[in-house]
Enzyme design. Structure first.
Site, PDB file in Angstrom:
ATOM      1  NE  ARG A  95      -0.413  -0.075   4.906  1.00 29.08           N
ATOM      2  CZ  ARG A  95      -0.891   0.337   6.044  1.00 29.08           C
ATOM      3  NH1 ARG A  95      -1.956   1.087   6.063  1.00 29.08           N
ATOM      4  NH2 ARG A  95      -0.288   0.006   7.153  1.00 29.08           N
ATOM      5  CE  LYS A 115       2.540   2.887   6.332  1.00 27.63           C
ATOM      6  NZ  LYS A 115       3.365   2.948   7.542  1.00 27.63           N
ATOM      7  CG  ASP A 127      -7.862  -1.459   1.941  1.00 28.21           C
ATOM      8  OD1 ASP A 127      -6.655  -1.395   2.267  1.00 28.21           O
ATOM      9  OD2 ASP A 127      -8.773  -0.942   2.614  1.00 28.21           O
ATOM     10  CG  ASP A 255       7.990  -6.872   7.357  1.00 24.44           C
ATOM     11  OD1 ASP A 255       8.229  -7.657   8.289  1.00 24.44           O
ATOM     12  OD2 ASP A 255       6.897  -6.295   7.243  1.00 24.44           O
TER      13      ASP A 255
HETATM   14  P1  AMP Z   1       2.985  -3.636   8.114  1.00 22.43           P
HETATM   15  O1  AMP Z   1       2.442  -4.532   9.173  1.00 22.43           O
HETATM   16  O2  AMP Z   1       2.245  -2.339   7.949  1.00 22.43           O
HETATM   17  O3  AMP Z   1       4.447  -3.437   8.198  1.00 22.43           O
HETATM   18  O4  AMP Z   1       2.691  -4.399   6.745  1.00 22.43           O
HETATM   19  C1  AMP Z   1       3.107  -5.703   6.453  1.00 22.43           C
HETATM   20  C2  AMP Z   1       2.807  -6.024   5.017  1.00 22.43           C
HETATM   21  O5  AMP Z   1       1.408  -5.937   4.761  1.00 22.43           O
HETATM   22  C3  AMP Z   1       3.467  -5.124   4.002  1.00 22.43           C
HETATM   23  O6  AMP Z   1       3.767  -5.883   2.863  1.00 22.43           O
HETATM   24  C4  AMP Z   1       2.383  -4.123   3.692  1.00 22.43           C
HETATM   25  O7  AMP Z   1       2.553  -3.519   2.446  1.00 22.43           O
HETATM   26  C5  AMP Z   1       1.158  -5.018   3.706  1.00 22.43           C
HETATM   27  N1  AMP Z   1      -0.061  -4.256   4.014  1.00 22.43           N
HETATM   28  C6  AMP Z   1      -0.402  -3.706   5.192  1.00 22.43           C
HETATM   29  N2  AMP Z   1      -1.604  -3.102   5.108  1.00 22.43           N
HETATM   30  C7  AMP Z   1      -2.026  -3.255   3.846  1.00 22.43           C
HETATM   31  C8  AMP Z   1      -3.193  -2.860   3.131  1.00 22.43           C
HETATM   32  N3  AMP Z   1      -4.171  -2.180   3.705  1.00 22.43           N
HETATM   33  N4  AMP Z   1      -3.272  -3.197   1.835  1.00 22.43           N
HETATM   34  C9  AMP Z   1      -2.296  -3.899   1.227  1.00 22.43           C
HETATM   35  N5  AMP Z   1      -1.192  -4.315   1.847  1.00 22.43           N
HETATM   36  C10 AMP Z   1      -1.043  -3.998   3.143  1.00 22.43           C
HETATM   37 MG    MG Z   2       5.845  -2.578   7.273  1.00 20.08          MG
END
Ligand code: AMP
Ligand code: MG
Length: 492
Positions: A95, A115, A127, A255
């Site tokens: 996203r 973002k 989404d 990540d």
């Molecule tokens: P995070 O927990 O925010 O570090 O995200 C972990 C993974 O989930 C990353 O690959 C993000 O890009 C993906 N991600 C988190 N929220 C969304 C979202 N609403 N739509 C698509 N991918 C997401």
């Molecule tokens: Mg992340």
């Protein structure tokens, strides 16, 4: 779908595009219905030499992803990662979209990223969007971290999208964060190629990171060894800084660990109010993996993951080298943390017994659940003989007077004058931090009443965290018991 281009350009020079296409997906943001620019960081725009006028309508459209800057070639980065200890071989910018890299006249390079800008190849079931709450939280906390002197990604703008996003709480206002980073390569970026046994890509990525973040490694006869050690040191410094401020990142998955040594991905992060070494805020961190006191050992664990990815570049004795570096990480981290914590109680040149003096204070703080920030901030006042603000935090604890007496005696033995000591302590012990309950209030006003004034006011107070601001005294206060925010959310 290609989106129209603006006349406006940023002066981008995007070197990530020189890497092979397996490193990213070339893709555009997805336009939103009714974007509105809500927060704009003029100072940062100026610092980055971005030719932006916040009143320029094209700017809002570009930052919302409705128009492309004239010189932008946007992309979503591929990465993998260990999430709560389990490996996921494909994550990536699900996203987020990199608009481009910008170089300032003095040669500093920044990534400009959106973002919440729509789906990409890496979105999995998501989404591609972000809710206003987490976006505001990231803006406020990252800017506060910067002022507090902690390496961090920064926030240039918040836009509301005019669209709703559906999360477990219901339909929430959608938003886009415009984020700035010195670079967005993560430990997980290396893991992505390691999982695919792509040694050539690991080499290219390591060379990219050296050129961008650790040019001194290129001068070394073993550049990749030097790089790994440099990343380890940056991680040790960062984690020690977090902990000296009572900061809990909350989701230190690989990540979410940038190899640049900057704090990245403010999800369920929080500054601790009442002190406990095992404090956890994240609503999904059931085992306390990312608790306050575990952050050093988690950073070390993450570093080992990075070491394993770099193994093919190390040649003979690579495993032993990883052991050496992770061992030095632990030492360096412990030393930096001890130094930083001792500085917080006014000790710059440690002597025997100082560590136990500190440990005893922390034990008292834990017992009495005193506010982490205020305890250290008010300890400095005791040097002027004004012990009341400090002592009141401890509710007449019978052990406190003896501790205070020992500490005062120790401070009298310090080389410097009380006024100098006080000044030094105040310079490392902020009065204003982005407190959870204040962030929640700012989010509530924006989300429920479309009112961004509390967010702006909070941001203003946090601009001078070490200075008394009598007109904003309320912002320094710890939350009342009923105001305490005990859980924070990832915001995904
Ligand atoms: P995070 O927990 O925010 O570090 O995200 C972990 C993974 O989930 C990353 O690959 C993000 O890009 C993906 N991600 C988190 N929220 C969304 C979202 N609403 N739509 C698509 N991918 C997401
Ligand atoms: Mg992340």
């Amino acid at each position: 779908m290609p989106i129209p281009r603006a006349r406006l350009s940023c002066g981008f020079d995007t070197t990530f595009l020189q890497l092979p296409e397996k490193f990213y997906q070339l893709c555009s943001p997805q336009p939103v219905t009714a974007p509105e620019l809500r927060l704009f960081n003029h100072e940062l725009a100026e610092e980055l030499e971005l030719p932006f006028d916040a009143k320029e309508p094209e700017l809002t459209a570009c930052l919302a992803g409705n128009l492309l800057f004239a010189d932008s070639h946007p992309l979503a980065m591929a990465y993998a990662g260990h999430q709560f200890g389990s490996f996921v071989s494909q994550l990536g910018d699900g996203r987020a979209i990199l608009l481009g890299e910008k170089v300032t006249a003095d040669g500093r390079r920044f990534d400009l990223q959106l973002k919440g800008s729509g789906v990409t190849r890496f979105s999995r079931n998501g989404d591609g969007r972000a809710a206003l709450g987490p976006v505001l939280r990231e803006y406020i906390v990252s800017e506060a971290m910067h002022v507090l002197g902690v390496p961090t990604t920064r926030s240039l703008a918040v836009l509301t999208s005019g669209e709703k996003v559906v999360r477990s709480e219901g339909a929430l206002p959608g938003a886009i964060l415009v984020r700035v980073a010195s670079g967005l390569v993560r430990t997980g970026t290396f893991e992505y190629f390691s999982a695919r046994n792509d040694e050539e890509a690991i080499r290219q990525l390591a060379e990219y990171v050296i050129a961008r973040h650790y040019p001194e490694s290129a001068e070394n006869e073993k550049p990749f060894h030097h790089l790994f050690a440099a990343i380890a040191s940056a991680g040790a410094r960062l984690t020690a800084q977090w902990m000296a401020l009572g900061f809990i990142h909350g989701v230190m998955n690989t990540d979410n660990i940038a190899v640049s040594g900057e704090t990245i991905d403010y999800g369920p992060c929080a500054f601790m109010d009442h002190y406990h070494p095992n404090r956890v805020f994240s609503s999904i961190d059931f085992s306390g993996r990312y608790r306050y006191s575990a952050q050093g050992s988690i950073m070390k664990w993450n570093l080992s993951r990075l070491g394993n990815c770099l193994l093919p570049l190390f040649g003979q004795d690579g495993e032993a080298f990883i052991e050496t570096v992770t061992g030095s990480f632990e030492q360096e981290f412990m030393q930096l943390l001890t130094e930083a914590m001792l500085c917080k109680i006014g000790i710059e040149a440690p002597r025997e017994g100082d560590s136990s003096l500190l440990q005893e204070l922390l034990a008292l703080m834990q017992q009495e659940e005193t506010d982490f920030t205020l305890t250290f901030h008010h300890l400095a006042d005791c040097l002027d003989g004004d012990t009341t603000p400090f002592s009141t935090l401890f509710h007449n604890n019978t052990e406190l007077p003896a501790w205070l007496e020992r500490w005062q005696k120790r401070m009298k033995a310090a080389e410097e004058e009380p006024a100098t000591n006080r000044q030094r302590m105040k310079a490392v012990n902020p009065l204003f931090i982005p407190r959870n309950h204040r962030i929640e209030q700012a989010i509530h006003a924006a989300q429920e009443h479309d009112d961004f004034t509390p967010a702006r006011k909070l941001l203003q107070v946090l601009q001078t965290p070490f200075t008394e601001q009598p007109e904003f005294a309320e912002f320094a206060k710890a939350p009342k018991v009923e105001e305490r925010v005990l859980h924070t959310f990832c915001g995904t």
